[in-house]
Design a protein around this motif. Structure first.
Motif, PDB file in Angstrom:
ATOM      1  N   GLN A 258      18.866-121.219-107.765  1.00 53.70           N
ATOM      2  CA  GLN A 258      20.030-121.018-106.911  1.00 53.70           C
ATOM      3  C   GLN A 258      20.197-119.518-106.650  1.00 53.70           C
ATOM      4  O   GLN A 258      19.820-118.697-107.491  1.00 53.70           O
ATOM      5  N   ALA A 259      20.764-119.191-105.490  1.00 52.76           N
ATOM      6  CA  ALA A 259      21.014-117.789-105.138  1.00 52.76           C
ATOM      7  C   ALA A 259      22.487-117.601-104.791  1.00 52.76           C
ATOM      8  O   ALA A 259      23.189-118.564-104.458  1.00 52.76           O
ATOM      9  N   TYR A 260      22.942-116.351-104.895  1.00 51.98           N
ATOM     10  CA  TYR A 260      24.309-116.044-104.461  1.00 51.98           C
ATOM     11  C   TYR A 260      24.321-114.718-103.719  1.00 51.98           C
ATOM     12  O   TYR A 260      23.456-113.862-103.921  1.00 51.98           O
ATOM     13  N   GLY A 261      25.302-114.553-102.849  1.00 49.31           N
ATOM     14  CA  GLY A 261      25.439-113.319-102.081  1.00 49.31           C
ATOM     15  C   GLY A 261      26.160-112.253-102.869  1.00 49.31           C
ATOM     16  O   GLY A 261      26.932-112.556-103.790  1.00 49.31           O
ATOM     17  N   ASN A 262      25.930-110.998-102.502  1.00 51.31           N
ATOM     18  CA  ASN A 262      26.539-109.887-103.241  1.00 51.31           C
ATOM     19  C   ASN A 262      28.058-109.902-103.193  1.00 51.31           C
ATOM     20  O   ASN A 262      28.713-109.328-104.066  1.00 51.31           O
ATOM     21  N   ASP A 263      28.626-110.543-102.192  1.00 53.85           N
ATOM     22  CA  ASP A 263      30.084-110.577-102.068  1.00 53.85           C
ATOM     23  C   ASP A 263      30.698-111.854-102.633  1.00 53.85           C
ATOM     24  O   ASP A 263      31.918-112.031-102.583  1.00 53.85           O
ATOM     25  N   ASP A 264      29.875-112.746-103.164  1.00 54.72           N
ATOM     26  CA  ASP A 264      30.395-113.996-103.725  1.00 54.72           C
ATOM     27  C   ASP A 264      31.275-113.719-104.938  1.00 54.72           C
ATOM     28  O   ASP A 264      30.939-112.896-105.785  1.00 54.72           O
ATOM     29  N   LYS A 265      32.389-114.441-105.012  1.00 56.89           N
ATOM     30  CA  LYS A 265      33.331-114.259-106.115  1.00 56.89           C
ATOM     31  C   LYS A 265      33.350-115.445-107.076  1.00 56.89           C
ATOM     32  O   LYS A 265      34.087-115.441-108.061  1.00 56.89           O
ATOM     33  N   ASP A 266      32.538-116.458-106.785  1.00 57.36           N
ATOM     34  CA  ASP A 266      32.508-117.649-107.633  1.00 57.36           C
ATOM     35  C   ASP A 266      31.131-118.288-107.521  1.00 57.36           C
ATOM     36  O   ASP A 266      30.672-118.627-106.435  1.00 57.36           O
ATOM     37  N   MET A 267      30.433-118.433-108.654  1.00 63.18           N
ATOM     38  CA  MET A 267      29.116-119.048-108.673  1.00 63.18           C
ATOM     39  C   MET A 267      29.156-120.462-109.262  1.00 63.18           C
ATOM     40  O   MET A 267      28.120-121.031-109.618  1.00 63.18           O
ATOM     41  N   THR A 268      30.357-121.041-109.344  1.00 63.84           N
ATOM     42  CA  THR A 268      30.488-122.382-109.913  1.00 63.84           C
ATOM     43  C   THR A 268      29.649-123.424-109.181  1.00 63.84           C
ATOM     44  O   THR A 268      28.991-124.254-109.836  1.00 63.84           O
TER      45      THR A 268
END
Length: 379
Positions: free
Chosen positions: A196-206
């Motif tokens: 899984q990936a997330y963006g630098n501005d993401d505030k929740d990786m749930t």
């Protein structure tokens, strides 16, 4: 008139010699002291300035003072290119201490190459210097992703881990780490069962971690830099995941500990030895260098050094070592850096070569954990 002219000439020559002796030797810096990566760049600048201060306190290099000219890139790729051009074209620098982040390091490679000036980058991605024959002027000072992953996966193998899951940042550092894990996991007998990936501005990786939980991995890896690491660790605990949690070497940072709080306890991080100097064996080749650095940094700044401070400290000192050997000549400095062997630094023991612009040796890496908000050796 002849005597007066001769005397004047001698006085002028003496004055010129004195002025030349007093001219500084300039090294350029591209350390990001504001913006989202300031928690990396400011310690880096502090470490670099400590190195310059120590060198000058010992008389400089061949009687000339060293000067670091740092331009804050704010972690922005476009600003990094502009700053690199300004330093290389206008500031008469003989070498560069590169950015702390991989993205900005990638962005300025062509500029540095065209200027035929050596740069020791502080980014952690192997691709910054690969292939070395095409990136002749670029070197690395931090521990690389492949180097620390080998230590991480060796520990997993000892624990009997077979299936791993990966959460990574959608950034050059994150994707480089992903690529290397995909390439090398099988050699340690492991399968990546979820990514899984997330963006630098993401505030929740749930949402990403919920998908990872459903894959039921034996261990989970978070590969990222910056505040997102702490968010991911907190979400991991909130979801009740219990598999061993490994983070990249970018998490060996006091700012991460502050942001993650109690959620960081028991995580596992491959790292330099900077936080566990007192636990090292007396025969460790880095112990004396690390002890002196930690003591001097604490005295100067009133706080213990982060690993990023050690990266830039090493970069300045290795450029200075090259200048001592060959003088302030850009081409010769590059060759001298490439020729460094068994150079004992804060981050690592370095040995560069024509086919190895990484430098750091594998035995420079230790595996850390977190206990009661503090780093400790995992074993």
């Amino acid at each position: 008139m002849t005597i007066k002219y001769a005397l004047a000439s001698l006085l002028f020559a003496a004055a010129m010699a004195t002025a030349q002796a007093q001219e500084t030797i300039k090294i350029g810096g591209l350390l990001e002291t504001s913006g989202p990566l300031a928690s990396l760049g400011q310690p880096g600048l502090d470490g670099a300035m400590l190195a310059v201060e120590q060198i000058n306190a010992k008389g400089g290099i061949a009687g000339r003072k060293l000067e670091l000219v740092n331009l804050n890139t704010e972690g922005d790729n476009t600003k990094s290119v502009t700053a690199a051009k300004r330093l290389l074209e206008q500031s008469d620098v003989v070498g560069l201490v590169g950015p702390m982040n991989s993205g900005s390091s990638y962005a300025i490679i062509d500029t540095v190459q065209r200027a035929s000036t050596a740069m020791i980058s502080n980014g952690g991605s192997r691709g910054i210097v690969l292939p070395p024959q095409d990136k002749k002027w670029i070197f690395l000072s931090p521990l690389t992703d492949v180097l620390v992953q080998s230590v991480m996966m060796a520990d997993m193998k000892q624990r009997g881990v077979k299936n791993v899951a990966l959460l990574h940042a959608d950034s050059p550092f994150g994707t480089s780490g992903r690529d290397q894990l995909e390439k090398n996991a099988a050699s340690f007998g492991m399968t990546i069962v979820a990514q899984q990936a997330y963006g630098n501005d993401d505030k929740d990786m749930t949402p990403q971690l919920t998908k990872i939980r459903s894959a039921n991995p034996d261990a989970v890896i978070v590969w990222a830099t910056g505040p997102g690491q702490a968010i991911a660790v907190k979400n991991y605990r909130q979801l009740g995941l219990t598999a061993p949690l490994y983070l990249s070497h970018a998490a060996n940072d006091f700012n991460f500990l502050r942001l993650a709080g109690g959620a960081a306890d028991d995580i596992l991080i491959p790292s330099s030895k900077i936080y566990v100097t007192d636990s090292l064996k007396d025969g460790d080749p880095q112990k004396a260098v690390l002890s002196s650095f930690v003591r001097d940094y604490q005295a100067k700044y009133g706080k213990p050094p982060a690993t990023f401070a050690g990266n830039a400290y090493d970069a300045v000192n290795m450029i200075a070592e090259a200048i001592r050997k060959v003088g302030p000549d850009r081409t010769k400095i590059r060759d001298a850096i490439e020729g460094l062997k068994d150079y004992v630094g804060v981050t690592a023991v370095y040995s560069y070569g024509a086919d190895d612009h990484f430098g750091a040796k594998a035995d420079s890496v230790v595996l850390l954990t977190v206990k009661d908000g503090k780093f400790a050796l995992a074993h």
